[in-house]
Design a protein around this motif. Structure first.
Motif, PDB file in Angstrom:
ATOM      1  N   SER A   6      18.237  47.781  56.141  1.00  0.00           N
ATOM      2  CA  SER A   6      17.828  48.793  55.169  1.00  0.00           C
ATOM      3  C   SER A   6      16.388  49.209  55.439  1.00  0.00           C
ATOM      4  O   SER A   6      15.554  48.378  55.778  1.00  0.00           O
ATOM      5  N   PRO A   7      15.993  50.420  55.344  1.00  0.00           N
ATOM      6  CA  PRO A   7      16.742  51.598  54.886  1.00  0.00           C
ATOM      7  C   PRO A   7      17.441  52.354  56.007  1.00  0.00           C
ATOM      8  O   PRO A   7      18.137  53.326  55.753  1.00  0.00           O
ATOM      9  N   ILE A   8      17.315  51.921  57.267  1.00  0.00           N
ATOM     10  CA  ILE A   8      17.862  52.689  58.397  1.00  0.00           C
ATOM     11  C   ILE A   8      19.359  52.469  58.556  1.00  0.00           C
ATOM     12  O   ILE A   8      20.121  53.410  58.702  1.00  0.00           O
ATOM     13  N   ASN A   9      19.786  51.214  58.557  1.00  0.00           N
ATOM     14  CA  ASN A   9      21.196  50.842  58.715  1.00  0.00           C
ATOM     15  C   ASN A   9      21.845  51.516  59.922  1.00  0.00           C
ATOM     16  O   ASN A   9      22.874  52.177  59.810  1.00  0.00           O
ATOM     17  N   GLU A  10      21.241  51.366  61.077  1.00  0.00           N
ATOM     18  CA  GLU A  10      21.739  51.946  62.321  1.00  0.00           C
ATOM     19  C   GLU A  10      21.800  50.868  63.393  1.00  0.00           C
ATOM     20  O   GLU A  10      21.149  49.834  63.299  1.00  0.00           O
ATOM     21  N   LEU A  12       9.422  48.512  72.872  1.00  0.00           N
ATOM     22  CA  LEU A  12      10.839  48.637  73.206  1.00  0.00           C
ATOM     23  C   LEU A  12      11.243  50.104  73.271  1.00  0.00           C
ATOM     24  O   LEU A  12      10.814  50.910  72.441  1.00  0.00           O
ATOM     25  N   ALA A  13      12.084  50.430  74.242  1.00  0.00           N
ATOM     26  CA  ALA A  13      12.718  51.749  74.313  1.00  0.00           C
ATOM     27  C   ALA A  13      14.139  51.558  73.790  1.00  0.00           C
ATOM     28  O   ALA A  13      14.919  50.786  74.359  1.00  0.00           O
ATOM     29  N   LEU A  14      14.453  52.248  72.696  1.00  0.00           N
ATOM     30  CA  LEU A  14      15.757  52.096  72.050  1.00  0.00           C
ATOM     31  C   LEU A  14      16.555  53.388  72.124  1.00  0.00           C
ATOM     32  O   LEU A  14      15.998  54.474  72.001  1.00  0.00           O
ATOM     33  N   LYS A  15      17.861  53.238  72.311  1.00  0.00           N
ATOM     34  CA  LYS A  15      18.779  54.374  72.219  1.00  0.00           C
ATOM     35  C   LYS A  15      19.689  54.123  71.033  1.00  0.00           C
ATOM     36  O   LYS A  15      20.222  53.028  70.870  1.00  0.00           O
ATOM     37  N   GLN A  16      19.852  55.150  70.209  1.00  0.00           N
ATOM     38  CA  GLN A  16      20.710  55.030  69.037  1.00  0.00           C
ATOM     39  C   GLN A  16      22.168  55.045  69.476  1.00  0.00           C
ATOM     40  O   GLN A  16      22.548  55.779  70.391  1.00  0.00           O
TER      41      GLN A  16
END
Length: 105
Positions: A40-44, A60-64
């Motif tokens: 929370s609050p993103i929940n992804e 960090l490099a993140l991909k959704q």
């Protein structure tokens, strides 16, 4: 714990003294891609594709999961060997850090 590196040059022993904790801080914590579930609050769900160290910070490099074409750069807070928090990179460091990732991604 201290590590000592010695080399021989012209029959002389040269040494460098490394503090183990300082050395460890300069290495990326995550060595392989991982799946990160944000609460929370993103929940992804994100996939970490690269980890670098910049000025002593784990970046960090993140991909959704739903949008693999977009890369999000975050700073990771790691405590006791676990990822505790991520926060977006501030705009003042963003261009410098993007340049570092362009070389690796």
């Amino acid at each position: 714990m201290k590590l000592q590196k010695t080399t021989k040059k012209d029959n002389q022993s040269l040494g460098k003294l490394y503090q183990f904790i300082d050395y460890k801080k300069r290495k990326p914590f995550f060595r392989k891609p991982i799946k990160i579930l944000m609460g929370s609050p993103i929940n992804e769900t994100f996939y970490m594709v690269e980890n670098i160290v910049y000025e002593g910070k784990q970046i960090l490099a993140l991909k959704q999961e739903n949008n693999l074409n977009t890369i999000v750069l975050v700073e990771a807070k790691i405590e006791d060997g676990q990822l505790k928090q991520v926060s977006r990179i501030s705009n003042e460091f963003l261009s410098e850090i993007q340049g570092l990732f362009k070389k690796t991604i």
